[in-house]
Design a protein around this motif. Structure first.
Motif, PDB file in Angstrom:
ATOM      1  N   PHE A  33     -45.877  40.350  10.842  1.00 28.31           N
ATOM      2  CA  PHE A  33     -45.720  38.932  11.164  1.00 28.31           C
ATOM      3  C   PHE A  33     -47.039  38.197  10.944  1.00 28.31           C
ATOM      4  O   PHE A  33     -47.069  37.126  10.325  1.00 28.31           O
ATOM      5  N   ASP A  34     -48.134  38.760  11.430  1.00 29.81           N
ATOM      6  CA  ASP A  34     -49.445  38.117  11.273  1.00 29.81           C
ATOM      7  C   ASP A  34     -49.833  37.999   9.806  1.00 29.81           C
ATOM      8  O   ASP A  34     -50.418  36.993   9.387  1.00 29.81           O
ATOM      9  N   ALA A  35     -49.512  39.017   9.025  1.00 33.97           N
ATOM     10  CA  ALA A  35     -49.839  38.975   7.597  1.00 33.97           C
ATOM     11  C   ALA A  35     -49.072  37.864   6.896  1.00 33.97           C
ATOM     12  O   ALA A  35     -49.623  37.150   6.043  1.00 33.97           O
ATOM     13  N   LEU A  36     -47.804  37.681   7.270  1.00 39.09           N
ATOM     14  CA  LEU A  36     -47.004  36.613   6.672  1.00 39.09           C
ATOM     15  C   LEU A  36     -47.545  35.249   7.074  1.00 39.09           C
ATOM     16  O   LEU A  36     -47.655  34.341   6.246  1.00 39.09           O
ATOM     17  N   MET A  37     -47.917  35.089   8.349  1.00 42.36           N
ATOM     18  CA  MET A  37     -48.459  33.803   8.794  1.00 42.36           C
ATOM     19  C   MET A  37     -49.778  33.493   8.089  1.00 42.36           C
ATOM     20  O   MET A  37     -50.041  32.345   7.703  1.00 42.36           O
ATOM     21  N   ALA A  38     -50.615  34.512   7.891  1.00 39.27           N
ATOM     22  CA  ALA A  38     -51.882  34.317   7.186  1.00 39.27           C
ATOM     23  C   ALA A  38     -51.634  33.894   5.739  1.00 39.27           C
ATOM     24  O   ALA A  38     -52.341  33.029   5.194  1.00 39.27           O
ATOM     25  N   LYS A  39     -50.613  34.494   5.124  1.00 31.80           N
ATOM     26  CA  LYS A  39     -50.281  34.136   3.739  1.00 31.80           C
ATOM     27  C   LYS A  39     -49.802  32.694   3.656  1.00 31.80           C
ATOM     28  O   LYS A  39     -50.173  31.957   2.729  1.00 31.80           O
ATOM     29  N   LEU A  40     -49.006  32.262   4.637  1.00 33.57           N
ATOM     30  CA  LEU A  40     -48.521  30.883   4.631  1.00 33.57           C
ATOM     31  C   LEU A  40     -49.644  29.894   4.901  1.00 33.57           C
ATOM     32  O   LEU A  40     -49.600  28.742   4.432  1.00 33.57           O
ATOM     33  N   ARG A  41     -50.635  30.322   5.649  1.00 35.42           N
ATOM     34  CA  ARG A  41     -51.767  29.438   5.914  1.00 35.42           C
ATOM     35  C   ARG A  41     -52.582  29.198   4.652  1.00 35.42           C
ATOM     36  O   ARG A  41     -53.022  28.069   4.386  1.00 35.42           O
ATOM     37  N   SER A  42     -52.783  30.232   3.858  1.00 32.35           N
ATOM     38  CA  SER A  42     -53.592  30.096   2.638  1.00 32.35           C
ATOM     39  C   SER A  42     -52.776  29.641   1.439  1.00 32.35           C
ATOM     40  O   SER A  42     -53.298  28.967   0.540  1.00 32.35           O
TER      41      SER A  42
END
Length: 260
Positions: free
Chosen positions: A50-59
């Motif tokens: 989940f955190d990896a997906l959120m980080a990807k959406l942030r960048s």
């Protein structure tokens, strides 16, 4: 495939970020057990996926069909909307899986449901504005904008995903032109018996509020629902629905300390 989009309940918008954090944790544990959670790479550590997906959406936000961008903030808003009811956990899971593949439409639809935004970009009501106005006069908000940043920093350890999103939600009240008139406590001394139902896993209204409300009301009686979701009546618990019907029809209350 049709996904269930929740209807926004504006009865409580003063939300606790750590409650939503707990709701997210419960969802991720449940999600990791299901095939629809294809975005989860490690079933024992769904939070990392989940955190990896959120980080990807942030960048790298996803461009939506209407030209908007699904960034981390909008995606978290969609997840938060879905956490209001267990029935929409499947929609969150489908949205996260789709976002992992570059499709942000489901999470955006969840986020839009939270503010009652229609497909054409218009809003179905003025609930957002009304809710803001009510909150800003019902609660004595801090007039120092820095206090909201401080609140986000204090709550970040307990709610790393939702602290900033919710801490700054009250910032508009710092600039509200009307002074607050905090609501007085109501005891309803002459009222008939009043049933108060509190859900232990409610992400939007702390169970402790239900306990305090039942104690505050002269004729209050607390019924505890051990479950998740925002509000309990009509949410699939025969025990809760039977108790609510008995109260509404005959003013019959469950026994003291009753739990469903």
């Amino acid at each position: 495939t049709a996904y269930e989009i929740p209807k926004r309940d504006w009865s409580s918008d003063v939300c606790s970020s750590d409650l939503f954090e707990a709701g997210l944790a419960r969802f991720l544990v449940d999600c990791a057990r299901r095939l629809v959670c294809s975005f989860v790479t490690d079933k024992e550590d769904a939070a990392s996926s989940f955190d990896a997906l959120m980080a990807k959406l942030r960048s790298s936000p996803i461009t939506l069909k209407d030209g908007r961008k699904l960034n981390q903030a909008l995606a978290l808003s969609g997840v938060m909307a879905g956490l209001y009811a267990r029935e929409t956990w499947g929609t969150i899971a489908a949205g996260l899986a789709a976002a992992e593949e570059g499709n942000g439409e489901i999470l955006a639809a969840l986020a839009d449901s939270y503010v009652e935004r229609g497909d054409n970009g218009s809003y179905n009501s003025n609930s957002v504005e009304a809710n803001t106005a009510i909150n800003c006069v019902d609660y004595a908000a801090d007039r120092d904008p820095q206090s909201y940043a401080d609140l986000a920093a204090r709550t970040l350890p307990a709610a790393p995903h939702f602290a900033s999103l919710l801490a700054f939600s009250g910032l508009v009240c710092a600039y509200w032109p009307i002074e607050a008139e905090p609501a007085a406590k109501v005891r309803a001394a002459d009222a008939p018996p009043i049933l108060v139902i509190g859900t232990t896993g409610d992400p939007a209204a702390p169970y402790a509020w239900s306990v305090r409300l039942a104690d505050q009301l002269a004729s209050g009686r607390l019924l505890t629902y051990r479950g998740v979701g925002h509000t309990a009546v009509g949410s699939g618990s025969p025990c809760i629905d039977a108790a609510a019907a008995a109260y509404l029809v005959d003013l019959n209350l469950p026994g003291a300390g009753a739990i469903c």
